[in-house]
Scaffold this active site. Structure first.
Site, short mmCIF file in Angstrom:
data_model
loop_
_atom_site.label_atom_id
_atom_site.label_comp_id
_atom_site.label_asym_id
_atom_site.label_seq_id
_atom_site.Cartn_x
_atom_site.Cartn_y
_atom_site.Cartn_z
N CYS A 190 5.41 3.89 0.89
CA CYS A 190 4.47 3.47 1.93
C CYS A 190 3.92 4.68 2.70
O CYS A 190 3.47 5.66 2.11
CB CYS A 190 5.18 2.48 2.86
N HIS A 194 0.82 3.58 0.69
CA HIS A 194 0.14 2.46 1.34
C HIS A 194 -1.37 2.73 1.35
O HIS A 194 -1.80 3.88 1.50
CB HIS A 194 0.65 2.29 2.77
#
Length: 501
Positions: free
Chosen positions: A418, A438
């Site tokens: 992420c 992400h």
């Protein structure tokens, strides 16, 4: 690893949270005309309440010794993002319970404190012996039976449908008329179905249309059976405990107020189904997007560049997972659970001054050690969980940055999930490397970014988009460390469809 799960405060949702309050009509929130008010008494601390405010949906998630931590944490995370006020209640004498994978959870309250409360949803996580501990709790049994009798939502996942709900008699009480499909003909017929087939076949012989009448016999016999009970699913290991005419081999099964699912890897679908029933389809879809869940059958689950073997010798692979205030709890718990299932030696280290950290959705996690203690030994893999606030705090740890540079220079494995990829980028650990992250972070990688892939491997660097893709990441690590055989075995226990190639 110790997790303390806090209830969602009944306040307005954050920018990344979708709740029922967000659906309030514009006219209902038009501000009143300004007027001068006298000062409130000094002892009055109650916040003002909007006259048309919608009270938050109340959800009960009970836990016990041996509860499956992935299922509990994912349910709590998803439902809180949707806007529910989730209460985690212990069925044990103490609030702290040890989950199935060794993770320690601390509940918000005891189950006895919930006996008189009304919940919009009661959701039971699975795991063993967790499901048996839930079954043996008389207070929880009364709460759940009342939930069913008063036609409010309840659900169970993994072992809980067979081990908990079935002995309580809740499956017999539910009635659900489900029209069978052609796939249901492949199931082994029960006595009632056989009788229906024989009756219609005999009648059909007289009219010389035996095939159609035999088919109608199966259809109507299954309709009668389904009207006597509900259709449910559970973990494959407990599937034979369910009566044949109740069991359905599907990842998610909704029969009016009862929702059941199969295991840790299907918890996202399970939780989103519950969120949809509480808040509507549009909210569930928005939460699925926030979780980075894919609805299409894409072929870009994993991409690998500069392929090398991840050899760690003959010792058990050691994995270090640093955490901080704001770290993403789904990523932390999923990584720890799956890697421990594969028999890796996993250590969770806090970069804060104390072992206890507050994760992104209000979960308190107690690490195994402080990051200063982690520098005393080498680790085969260092993997950074995401979470925007958590990544920012991880990036401030001088010890962690030193460990990451040493990991790279020694040719050992490291990775990020992420938003924590930004840490590696700032440390120059992505030079000439391909990676993913992400969507909010991956745009900053320019030529290094690989769009559309859940997991990207480049030599001894591994990265992932985060949240729902962390299961793919963890299983990829297992396959690189132990081989596809063990990864496939772990995936089966999770009820995760492991890639054939």
């Amino acid at each position: 690893m110790l997790l303390l799960l806090l209830p969602q405060p009944p306040t307005a949702p954050s920018p990344v949270t979708v709740s029922a309050a967000a659906c309030t009509p514009f006219a209902a929130v038009t501000p009143p005309r300004q007027r001068t008010l006298p000062p409130k008494p000094a002892l009055s601390v109650s916040p003002p309440t909007a006259p048309n405010a919608v009270p938050p949906k109340k959800v009960l998630v009970p836990i016990g010794l041996g509860t499956e931590e992935m299922e509990a944490v994912i349910m709590i995370h998803v439902l809180r993002r949707a806007g529910a006020a989730v209460t985690v209640a212990s069925v044990e004498p103490h609030l702290q319970v040890e989950a199935a994978g060794g993770t320690k959870l601390v509940a918000d309250t005891s189950i006895s404190a919930c006996s008189d409360q009304i919940f919009d949803l009661v959701a039971l996580p699975g795991g063993m012996p967790g499901s048996a501990r839930l079954r043996d709790c008389d207070v929880l049994r009364k709460i759940t039976c009342r939930q069913a009798e008063e036609n409010r939502l309840y659900g169970a996942i993994c072992a809980a449908p067979a081990v908990t709900l079935l002995p309580w008699g809740l499956l017999k009480k539910k009635k659900s008329m489900i029209m069978p499909t052609h796939e249901s003909f492949l199931h082994k017929p029960n006595t009632l179905e056989t009788g229906g087939v024989c009756f219609f076949l005999i009648l059909g012989l007289q009219l010389r249309v035996e095939f159609h009448f035999a088919v109608y016999g199966v259809i109507w016999s299954r309709l009668i059976c389904s009207s006597l009970s509900c259709k449910i699913t559970c973990h494959p290991a407990f599937f034979d405990k369910l009566p044949t005419f109740w069991a359905v081999k599907s990842n998610i099964q909704v029969s009016r107020g009862l929702t059941t699912s199969r295991g840790p890897a299907t918890t996202y679908q399970f939780a989103l189904s519950l969120a949809e029933q509480l808040f509507g389809e549009s909210v569930a879809k928005q939460i699925a997007e926030l979780l980075l869940m894919r609805t299409d059958d894409d072929n870009a689950a994993k991409k690998e560049f500069n392929k090398v073997e991840w050899s760690v010798g003959h010792h058990t692979p050691s994995v270090l997972i640093p955490i901080a205030h704001g770290s993403e709890e789904i990523e932390v718990v999923t990584m720890v659970d799956i890697l421990r299932r594969a028999k890796a030696n996993v250590t969770v280290a806090s970069v804060e001054k104390s072992l206890e950290v507050l994760a992104s959705q209000g979960t308190k996690i107690v690490a195994d050690i402080l990051i200063s203690d982690a520098q005393e030994s080498a680790h085969d893999l260092i993997i950074l969980p995401g979470g925007t606030a958590g990544a920012q705090r991880l990036s401030k740890s001088k010890i962690l940055k030193k460990l990451l540079k040493e990991q790279n220079s020694a040719g050992r494995i490291y990775g990020a999930i992420c938003s924590s990829l930004s840490i590696l980028c700032k440390q120059g650990l992505l030079k000439d490397k391909r990676a993913t992250a992400h969507p909010f972070v991956v745009d900053k990688l320019k030529d290094q970014a690989i769009n559309g892939a859940k997991v990207v491997i480049d030599g001894k660097l591994i990265t992932s988009e985060g949240l729902a893709t962390v299961t793919d990441l963890a299983l990829t690590i297992v396959s690189k460390l132990y081989g596809n055989g063990r990864a496939r075995s772990v995936a089966e226990g999770l009820v995760f469809e492991y890639p054939k190639k």
